[in-house]
Design an enzyme around this catalytic site. Structure first.
Site, PDB file in Angstrom:
ATOM      1  CD  GLU A 179       1.464  -5.981  11.445  1.00  0.00           C
ATOM      2  OE1 GLU A 179       1.427  -4.762  11.274  1.00  0.00           O
ATOM      3  OE2 GLU A 179       0.449  -6.713  11.423  1.00  0.00           O
ATOM      4  NE  ARG A 224      -8.810  -5.886 -19.951  1.00  0.00           N
ATOM      5  CZ  ARG A 224      -9.108  -4.802 -20.601  1.00  0.00           C
ATOM      6  NH1 ARG A 224      -8.380  -3.725 -20.464  1.00  0.00           N
ATOM      7  NH2 ARG A 224     -10.151  -4.760 -21.397  1.00  0.00           N
ATOM      8  CG  ASP A 237     -10.453  -1.394 -22.480  1.00  0.00           C
ATOM      9  OD1 ASP A 237     -11.440  -1.754 -23.108  1.00  0.00           O
ATOM     10  OD2 ASP A 237      -9.484  -2.117 -22.201  1.00  0.00           O
ATOM     11  N   PRO A 297       0.818  -1.225   0.000  1.00  0.00           N
ATOM     12  CG  PRO A 297      -0.232  -1.207   2.093  1.00  0.00           C
ATOM     13  CD  PRO A 297       0.623  -2.045   1.205  1.00  0.00           C
TER      14      PRO A 297
END
Ligand code: ADE
Length: 259
Positions: free
Chosen positions: A119, A157, A172, A92
């Site tokens: 962690e 893709r 797209d 993250p």
């Protein structure tokens, strides 16, 4: 394209990589995904791959030993083939994946992806092997496996031959900065709702004009901030004026209905 995954949960990759377009791409040899179980590389007699953090604190940290050994093996194999893979860590804390990053990563011949857990991962692993950290959004998941699958799908893709004939990831939503226009299929009339007549007209010029205008409309309605980064043609600007007038008209109609 070759992708090596480092994970403590190899079973999480089975179904997603065997299904749909990604499964087909792997079968066709357009994509090779090697799943490595980190646990197979631990020298710990209890097969542990993590340990408590130095300095105290909750949770566990992934240990350096199995990861160093596994990375060394993958990188040595790649070097024997004259390849230098790009090494990613799903986290993250990384740069957030978007369509441009997916397209850019699809140009790589070989990617290695580390899926973290607990962690986190001993910093020495990241300092030694990781080129780039990648996040799939500002929320925290229990591990890097789902983010790695999201990244593989988004990147695949853009690999030539993965999408069907005539389909292209560059048509797209997001690829020209706009969201896609609505799509319809048979029947043309369903439960009292009809398909916009222009789509049945066979007039390709009018259809593509309609799609461009609807693309602008959908973007204005759902994600207006995207328009700040789009270069608009004269025609686009005219469409936007028309859409604004139509939206205004709808509002005043609604208003008079409520009176
Ligand atoms: N691992 C945990 N949460 C993540 C996220 N949002 N993106 C990438 N990897 C993660």
């Amino acid at each position: 394209m070759i992708i090596d995954i480092l994970t403590v949960f190899p079973e999480m990759f089975e179904s997603p990589l065997n299904t749909s377009l990604i499964g087909k791409a792997i079968n066709k040899g357009l994509l090779t995904v090697n799943i490595h179980n980190i646990r197979d590389y631990t020298t710990d007699k209890h097969f542990r791959t993590d340990d408590s953090p130095f300095g105290g604190g909750v949770g566990m940290v992934m240990s350096p030993q199995p990861l160093f050994d596994l990375y060394d093996k993958i990188l040595a194999d790649a070097q024997n083939e004259g390849k230098k893979p790009l090494s990613l860590y799903m986290s993250p804390q990384g740069g957030v994946l978007n369509v441009d990053m997916a397209a850019e990563l699809s140009e790589e011949e070989h990617i290695v992806i580390l899926c973290g857990h607990y962690e986190g991962v001993d910093q020495r692993v990241l300092d030694t092997y990781v080129d780039r950290e990648v996040s799939i959004g500002d929320y925290v998941l229990t591990g890097g496996e789902l983010p790695a699958l999201v990244l593989i799908d988004a990147v695949a893709r853009f690999v030539s031959g993965v999408l069907g004939k005539g389909e292209s990831a560059t048509n797209d939503s997001f690829s020209d900065g706009l969201l896609e226009s609505p799509q319809y299929t048979r029947p043309s009339e369903f439960r009292g709702q009809s398909v916009p007549s222009v789509l049945l007209s066979g007039d390709h010029k009018r259809i593509s004009e309609w799609r461009r205008k609807e693309s602008l409309r959908v973007t204005m309605e759902k994600r207006p901030e995207l328009l700040d980064n789009v270069t608009l043609s004269k025609t686009d600007k005219r469409y936007i004026k028309e859409i604004q007038a139509e939206m205004q008209g709808n509002k005043s109609e609604e208003g008079s209905e409520n009176e």
